[in-house]
Write a protein that holds these residues in place. Structure first.
Motif, PDB file in Angstrom:
ATOM      1  N   TYR A  93       0.861  -1.181   0.000  1.00 23.47           N
ATOM      2  CA  TYR A  93       0.000   0.000   0.000  1.00 23.47           C
ATOM      3  C   TYR A  93       0.899   1.232   0.000  1.00 23.47           C
ATOM      4  O   TYR A  93       1.739   1.391   0.895  1.00 23.47           O
ATOM      5  N   TYR A  94       0.709   2.094  -0.990  1.00 22.33           N
ATOM      6  CA  TYR A  94       1.493   3.328  -1.068  1.00 22.33           C
ATOM      7  C   TYR A  94       0.771   4.423  -0.298  1.00 22.33           C
ATOM      8  O   TYR A  94      -0.294   4.869  -0.691  1.00 22.33           O
ATOM      9  N   LEU A  95       1.375   4.839   0.797  1.00 22.30           N
ATOM     10  CA  LEU A  95       0.767   5.848   1.658  1.00 22.30           C
ATOM     11  C   LEU A  95       1.313   7.223   1.277  1.00 22.30           C
ATOM     12  O   LEU A  95       2.320   7.678   1.794  1.00 22.30           O
ATOM     13  N   LEU A  96       0.641   7.876   0.340  1.00 21.86           N
ATOM     14  CA  LEU A  96       1.054   9.215  -0.082  1.00 21.86           C
ATOM     15  C   LEU A  96       0.863  10.195   1.066  1.00 21.86           C
ATOM     16  O   LEU A  96      -0.170  10.212   1.727  1.00 21.86           O
ATOM     17  N   GLY A  97       1.873  11.030   1.270  1.00 18.97           N
ATOM     18  CA  GLY A  97       1.838  11.922   2.423  1.00 18.97           C
ATOM     19  C   GLY A  97       1.243  13.268   2.162  1.00 18.97           C
ATOM     20  O   GLY A  97       0.929  14.006   3.096  1.00 18.97           O
ATOM     21  N   SER A  98       1.068  13.639   0.893  1.00 12.22           N
ATOM     22  CA  SER A  98       0.551  14.963   0.594  1.00 12.22           C
ATOM     23  C   SER A  98      -0.649  14.866  -0.329  1.00 12.22           C
ATOM     24  O   SER A  98      -1.013  13.776  -0.777  1.00 12.22           O
ATOM     25  N   ALA A  99      -1.234  16.023  -0.636  1.00 11.29           N
ATOM     26  CA  ALA A  99      -2.475  16.051  -1.418  1.00 11.29           C
ATOM     27  C   ALA A  99      -2.177  16.035  -2.910  1.00 11.29           C
ATOM     28  O   ALA A  99      -2.732  16.809  -3.691  1.00 11.29           O
ATOM     29  N   VAL A 100      -1.257  15.141  -3.315  1.00 10.05           N
ATOM     30  CA  VAL A 100      -0.826  15.022  -4.703  1.00 10.05           C
ATOM     31  C   VAL A 100      -1.062  13.597  -5.168  1.00 10.05           C
ATOM     32  O   VAL A 100      -1.641  12.781  -4.452  1.00 10.05           O
ATOM     33  N   GLY A 101      -0.592  13.307  -6.386  1.00  7.33           N
ATOM     34  CA  GLY A 101      -0.692  11.950  -6.892  1.00  7.33           C
ATOM     35  C   GLY A 101      -2.005  11.677  -7.599  1.00  7.33           C
ATOM     36  O   GLY A 101      -2.869  12.552  -7.722  1.00  7.33           O
ATOM     37  N   PRO A 102      -2.176  10.443  -8.074  1.00  5.11           N
ATOM     38  CA  PRO A 102      -3.388  10.091  -8.806  1.00  5.11           C
ATOM     39  C   PRO A 102      -4.608  10.031  -7.902  1.00  5.11           C
ATOM     40  O   PRO A 102      -4.498   9.708  -6.720  1.00  5.11           O
ATOM     41  N   HIS A 103      -5.771  10.341  -8.468  1.00  4.85           N
ATOM     42  CA  HIS A 103      -7.016  10.125  -7.748  1.00  4.85           C
ATOM     43  C   HIS A 103      -7.111   8.644  -7.386  1.00  4.85           C
ATOM     44  O   HIS A 103      -6.765   7.789  -8.193  1.00  4.85           O
ATOM     45  N   PRO A 104      -7.497   8.302  -6.140  1.00  3.71           N
ATOM     46  CA  PRO A 104      -8.187   9.154  -5.165  1.00  3.71           C
ATOM     47  C   PRO A 104      -7.306   9.732  -4.063  1.00  3.71           C
ATOM     48  O   PRO A 104      -7.826  10.235  -3.067  1.00  3.71           O
ATOM     49  N   PHE A 105      -5.959   9.665  -4.190  1.00  6.65           N
ATOM     50  CA  PHE A 105      -5.108  10.098  -3.082  1.00  6.65           C
ATOM     51  C   PHE A 105      -5.333  11.545  -2.637  1.00  6.65           C
ATOM     52  O   PHE A 105      -5.405  11.808  -1.429  1.00  6.65           O
ATOM     53  N   PRO A 106      -5.441  12.522  -3.556  1.00  3.16           N
ATOM     54  CA  PRO A 106      -5.668  13.892  -3.064  1.00  3.16           C
ATOM     55  C   PRO A 106      -6.939  14.021  -2.225  1.00  3.16           C
ATOM     56  O   PRO A 106      -6.967  14.761  -1.232  1.00  3.16           O
ATOM     57  N   ASP A 107      -7.984  13.289  -2.601  1.00  3.20           N
ATOM     58  CA  ASP A 107      -9.235  13.357  -1.846  1.00  3.20           C
ATOM     59  C   ASP A 107      -9.125  12.608  -0.531  1.00  3.20           C
ATOM     60  O   ASP A 107      -9.666  13.046   0.495  1.00  3.20           O
ATOM     61  N   ILE A 108      -8.427  11.484  -0.523  1.00  2.00           N
ATOM     62  CA  ILE A 108      -8.218  10.746   0.727  1.00  2.00           C
ATOM     63  C   ILE A 108      -7.490  11.625   1.738  1.00  2.00           C
ATOM     64  O   ILE A 108      -7.902  11.756   2.904  1.00  2.00           O
ATOM     65  N   VAL A 109      -6.388  12.236   1.303  1.00  2.00           N
ATOM     66  CA  VAL A 109      -5.607  13.090   2.198  1.00  2.00           C
ATOM     67  C   VAL A 109      -6.447  14.267   2.686  1.00  2.00           C
ATOM     68  O   VAL A 109      -6.414  14.618   3.876  1.00  2.00           O
TER      69      VAL A 109
END
Length: 392
Positions: A186-202
């Motif tokens: 699982y890639y845990l992105l730390g900021s509000a960047v990256g592919p959807h849905p990561f910005p919304d998750i953050v």
């Protein structure tokens, strides 16, 4: 206007999910499941309990009397640096690791610049018994040695990235490359960047910041909304959290402060909203810094956490629509703001947060206006840099 992500993962023209075929199944599964998990009673209770009893929330909203007197307004500091691990990053780490566990993942990978996201991720993985690998640019490994030691003590594997400029962008590149070849992680992105849905998750997980601001202002000022919310932006996670519950309230002025480094007239900066152009980076369309050959160029900032050549898609949309005001702060302005806060209020901020504080002398306030500055991290990790740059 609607400032939340649409069904295709976009904020206006910004966002999307530009990923290789090897990750498409992961992204599609995450997109299909994340809202249901985050909105479930089980998740909400676990998340709230860990934020309260483990992270130490709510973080205080502190009225800063001497800073207020200097700038002629009622200035409050949202004290995210008092959270466990020393920044806002713990909010997202707790939430996404609970999400990952629900999806059956036992290996968490992450990227970090200043090290705060890496420390938060390693901390929660240790607490929940998960394997943790953190990618960090070799330059940042050197300038954030204390956080590297913390991650290792917590049991994480820290991978120093030497490619490119060996900073945050390159750490993200390596983490994504690992995920492509190990989609079971699982890639845990730390900021509000990256592919959807990561910005919304953050954004959803960091929204606890603005939810608390509303409640705390109601108690302290008899009103839930400030006149200004000010936050620094690199990728944008602390800012999206501070802004989230004020997005639709046009009376609240949202101020984004990006790193101007040694000045935006040259190339030694990380001011993607001020100087960038539309492009795709790390799976998302946003405002990106490119060189004359159309390649993503190496950014520069004294702050490892803001040293990124792009910005989260929501922040790009807020700037494009005029919903936010975009300011910049040079290295020198940030250092002076950090020293000012330390000597006026007895609080040493992270150099990232000092960029937000550097907005205060650039704005004009009325005495009755309420201003909230998000102090996203504490300055312990930056003391060697402060010693060197401020001749302490």
């Amino acid at each position: 206007m609607n400032y939340h992500v649409d069904e295709n993962g976009y904020y206006g023209e910004f966002g999307g999910a530009f990923v290789p075929d090897e990750l498409r199944e992961n992204i599609d599964q995450l997109t299909e499941r994340y809202v249901g998990i985050l909105e479930s009673p089980k998740f909400k209770k676990e998340f709230a309990d860990l934020l309260k009893f483990y992270a130490g929330r709510p973080s205080p909203l502190y009225f800063a009397p001497r800073l207020s007197a200097r700038y002629g307004a009622r200035i409050y500091l949202k004290r995210e640096e008092l959270n466990h691990t020393g920044s806002h990053k713990i909010n997202n780490a707790i939430g996404q690791i609970l999400l990952a566990k629900e999806m059956g993942c036992t290996h968490i990978i992450a990227e970090t610049g200043a090290g705060q996201h890496g420390v938060a991720t390693a901390t929660v993985c240790a607490m929940l018994g998960l394997r943790c690998t953190v990618y960090m640019g070799a330059v940042d490994v050197e300038r954030q040695a204390l956080n590297v030691a913390r991650m290792k003590m917590l049991g994480a594997t820290v991978e120093a990235v030497t490619s490119g400029g060996a900073t945050l962008k390159d750490a993200v590149d390596e983490a994504l490359a690992y995920w492509v070849s190990h989609p079971e992680a699982y890639y845990l992105l730390g900021s509000a960047v990256g592919p959807h849905p990561f910005p919304d998750i953050v954004a959803r997980l960091q929204a606890v910041i603005s939810a608390e601001i509303r409640e705390q202002l109601a108690e302290l000022e008899g009103r839930e909304t400030p006149d200004y919310v000010i936050a620094c932006i690199g990728g944008g996670s602390n800012a999206v959290g501070a802004f989230y519950h004020f997005l639709e309230d046009e009376a609240v002025r949202l101020v984004q402060v990006e790193a101007a480094g040694r000045g935006t007239e040259g190339t030694e900066h990380a001011a993607s909203l001020t100087c960038g152009t539309l492009g795709v980076l790390h799976g998302s369309r946003s405002m990106i810094l490119f060189d004359e050959n159309g390649e993503v160029r190496e950014p520069y900032s004294i702050s490892a956490g803001l040293d990124y050549p792009g910005i989260g898609p929501l922040h790009a949309y807020l700037a494009q629509t005029g919903r936010s005001t975009v300011l910049t702060a040079t290295d020198r302005q940030a250092l002076e703001a950090a020293l000012e806060l330390a000597q006026l209020e007895g609080i040493i901020p992270a150099i990232e947060s000092a960029h937000a504080l550097a907005a205060l002398p650039q704005l004009s306030f009325r005495p009755e206006e309420v201003v909230v500055v998000n102090v996203s991290g504490r300055g312990d990790k930056d003391m060697p840099m402060y010693v060197r740059e401020l001749d302490l």
